[in-house]
Design a protein around this motif. Structure first.
Motif, PDB file in Angstrom:
ATOM      1  N   CYS A   1       0.815  -1.216   0.000  1.00 23.67           N
ATOM      2  CA  CYS A   1       0.000   0.000   0.000  1.00 23.67           C
ATOM      3  C   CYS A   1       0.851   1.269   0.000  1.00 23.67           C
ATOM      4  O   CYS A   1       0.309   2.372  -0.033  1.00 23.67           O
ATOM      5  N   GLU A   2       2.158   1.105   0.064  1.00 24.36           N
ATOM      6  CA  GLU A   2       3.049   2.259   0.112  1.00 24.36           C
ATOM      7  C   GLU A   2       3.783   2.430  -1.219  1.00 24.36           C
ATOM      8  O   GLU A   2       4.277   1.467  -1.800  1.00 24.36           O
TER       9      GLU A   2
ATOM     10  N   ILE B   1      -1.763  -8.507  -8.833  1.00 27.61           N
ATOM     11  CA  ILE B   1      -2.842  -9.225  -8.165  1.00 27.61           C
ATOM     12  C   ILE B   1      -2.839  -8.825  -6.693  1.00 27.61           C
ATOM     13  O   ILE B   1      -1.868  -9.083  -5.978  1.00 27.61           O
ATOM     14  N   ALA B   2      -3.915  -8.167  -6.252  1.00 26.34           N
ATOM     15  CA  ALA B   2      -4.042  -7.785  -4.848  1.00 26.34           C
ATOM     16  C   ALA B   2      -4.822  -8.888  -4.139  1.00 26.34           C
ATOM     17  O   ALA B   2      -6.042  -8.978  -4.252  1.00 26.34           O
TER      18      ALA B   2
ATOM     19  N   THR C   1      -3.811  -0.990  -3.163  1.00 23.92           N
ATOM     20  CA  THR C   1      -2.758  -1.577  -3.997  1.00 23.92           C
ATOM     21  C   THR C   1      -3.132  -1.522  -5.476  1.00 23.92           C
ATOM     22  O   THR C   1      -2.312  -1.166  -6.326  1.00 23.92           O
ATOM     23  N   SER C   2      -4.370  -1.866  -5.776  1.00 24.35           N
ATOM     24  CA  SER C   2      -4.828  -1.845  -7.170  1.00 24.35           C
ATOM     25  C   SER C   2      -4.796  -0.433  -7.737  1.00 24.35           C
ATOM     26  O   SER C   2      -4.358  -0.210  -8.880  1.00 24.35           O
ATOM     27  N   LEU C   3      -5.249   0.526  -6.940  1.00 26.20           N
ATOM     28  CA  LEU C   3      -5.290   1.913  -7.406  1.00 26.20           C
ATOM     29  C   LEU C   3      -3.882   2.445  -7.669  1.00 26.20           C
ATOM     30  O   LEU C   3      -3.633   3.085  -8.703  1.00 26.20           O
ATOM     31  N   LEU C   4      -2.958   2.176  -6.768  1.00 24.91           N
ATOM     32  CA  LEU C   4      -1.577   2.616  -6.961  1.00 24.91           C
ATOM     33  C   LEU C   4      -0.953   1.944  -8.184  1.00 24.91           C
ATOM     34  O   LEU C   4      -0.268   2.585  -8.984  1.00 24.91           O
ATOM     35  N   ALA C   5      -1.192   0.650  -8.320  1.00 22.80           N
ATOM     36  CA  ALA C   5      -0.607  -0.085  -9.444  1.00 22.80           C
ATOM     37  C   ALA C   5      -1.076   0.485 -10.771  1.00 22.80           C
ATOM     38  O   ALA C   5      -0.283   0.659 -11.712  1.00 22.80           O
TER      39      ALA C   5
ATOM     40  N   ALA D   1     -12.862   2.541 -11.137  1.00 23.27           N
ATOM     41  CA  ALA D   1     -12.639   3.780 -10.396  1.00 23.27           C
ATOM     42  C   ALA D   1     -11.564   3.601  -9.329  1.00 23.27           C
ATOM     43  O   ALA D   1     -10.878   4.558  -8.955  1.00 23.27           O
ATOM     44  N   TRP D   2     -11.425   2.384  -8.824  1.00 22.69           N
ATOM     45  CA  TRP D   2     -10.393   2.068  -7.838  1.00 22.69           C
ATOM     46  C   TRP D   2      -9.232   1.319  -8.487  1.00 22.69           C
ATOM     47  O   TRP D   2      -8.424   0.692  -7.797  1.00 22.69           O
ATOM     48  N   GLY D   3      -9.163   1.359  -9.803  1.00 17.57           N
ATOM     49  CA  GLY D   3      -8.040   0.731 -10.493  1.00 17.57           C
ATOM     50  C   GLY D   3      -8.140  -0.769 -10.639  1.00 17.57           C
ATOM     51  O   GLY D   3      -7.149  -1.421 -10.994  1.00 17.57           O
ATOM     52  N   VAL D   4      -9.316  -1.347 -10.407  1.00 17.67           N
ATOM     53  CA  VAL D   4      -9.481  -2.796 -10.477  1.00 17.67           C
ATOM     54  C   VAL D   4     -10.068  -3.174 -11.837  1.00 17.67           C
ATOM     55  O   VAL D   4     -11.199  -2.808 -12.155  1.00 17.67           O
TER      56      VAL D   4
END
Length: 223
Positions: free
Chosen positions: A52-53, A69-70, A81-85, A110-113
Motif C-alpha cells: 500500500c506504500e 494481483i491484490a 494496492t490496485s489503485l496505486l498499481a 474507479a479504484w483501479g481494479v
C-alpha cells in the motif's frame, strides 16, 4: 508474463505456484516478516514490504510488471494496492480479491481494479452451474466491455439439440467459447452438432443474456 502478487498468504502462494507452473515470472509481496519465506516457493521472487506504500512498489519496480494481483485478506489494502498499481505505475492489468461481499461494489475501474474475484460469488455460481439445467448461470464478470462469462447446460427440450452450432442464430454480442461434453472440451466449430447435456460457455453482453436464454431454453425462462 511478469506478475506481482500482494499477499503471500495461502491464496497468494497458491496463485504464485499456478503461475510459475505456467512459466510466468512471479513476485510475492507481504509486509509480515513471518509470511516472507522464500523456501516455500523458491522459484518466485520475494519482497517484505507494504504494497500500500508507494516506496514499496517503487522498490519492486512495479512499472515493469504486466499484472498486479491484490490478494491480501484486507479489502482496503487490495483496493489501495490496485489503485496505486494502475494510476501510479501504469500496470496494464489489475486483479483484486474481494474478501467481504458487501465491498464488491467498490472493486471497479474507479479504484483501479480491472477484474474483481469474489469467492462467495464464484462459489454460488459453481453451485448453480452444478445443479441447473436449462438456465443461464453467470460465472464471471469482465469489468471492461460490459461482458460476462456465462454457462448454460442444454436441456433435452432445446430446439437446437442435434443442430450444428453454425446454424444457431446467436444473439448479437454473444460468442460461444467452448462446448464441454462427457469430460471433453470441444471447439465451437460451425459443423459441431449440439447435444442434450452439453455445457455451453459464452462471453456475452449483459443485455443479450435474456435473448440467449430464450433461444436455447424457451420453456425454462430466466427467473
Amino acid at each position: 508474463m511478469r506478475v506481482a502478487i500482494a499477499g503471500a498468504g495461502a491464496v497468494g502462494r497458491a496463485i504464485a505456484v499456478e503461475l510459475i507452473e505456467n512459466d510466468h515470472e512471479v513476485l510475492l509481496i507481504d509486509r509480515a516478516p513471518e509470511a516472507v519465506v522464500p523456501e516455500r516457493i523458491p522459484q518466485a521472487q520475494w519482497l517484505q514490504a507494504d504494497a500500500c506504500e508507494m516506496s514499496s512498489l517503487e522498490a519492486a519496480k512495479l512499472q515493469t510488471y504486466d499484472v498486479m494481483i491484490a490478494a491480501t485478506g484486507d479489502d482496503k489494502a487490495n483496493l489501495v494496492t490496485s489503485l496505486l498499481a494502475k494510476s501510479e505505475f501504469g500496470v496494464p492489468r489489475t486483479v483484486g480479491r474481494v474478501n467481504h461481499p458487501d465491498n464488491e461494489w467498490l472493486f471497479t475501474e474507479a479504484w483501479g481494479v480491472d477484474v474483481n474475484v469474489s469467492t462467495p460469488r464464484i462459489m454460488a455460481a459453481l453451485v448453480e452451474e452444478a445443479v441447473t439445467v436449462g438456465d443461464l448461470v453467470r460465472l464471471f464478470t469482465f469489468r471492461k466491455g460490459n461482458a460476462n462469462l456465462v454457462e448454460l447446460t442444454l436441456p433435452d427440450n432445446s430446439p437446437y439439440v442435434g443442430k450444428p452450432a453454425g446454424l444457431v442464430p446467436w444473439p448479437e454480442n454473444c460468442l460461444l467459447v467452448t462446448i464441454l461434453r462427457d469430460g471433453q472440451v470441444y471447439p465451437p466449430e460451425k459443423d459441431q452438432p449440439l447435444e442434450s447435456g452439453d455445457e455451453l460457455l459464452f462471453v456475452i453482453n449483459e443485455e443479450a443474456e435474456d435473448a440467449l436464454q430464450e433461444l436455447l431454453s424457451p420453456r425454462s425462462p430466466k427467473a
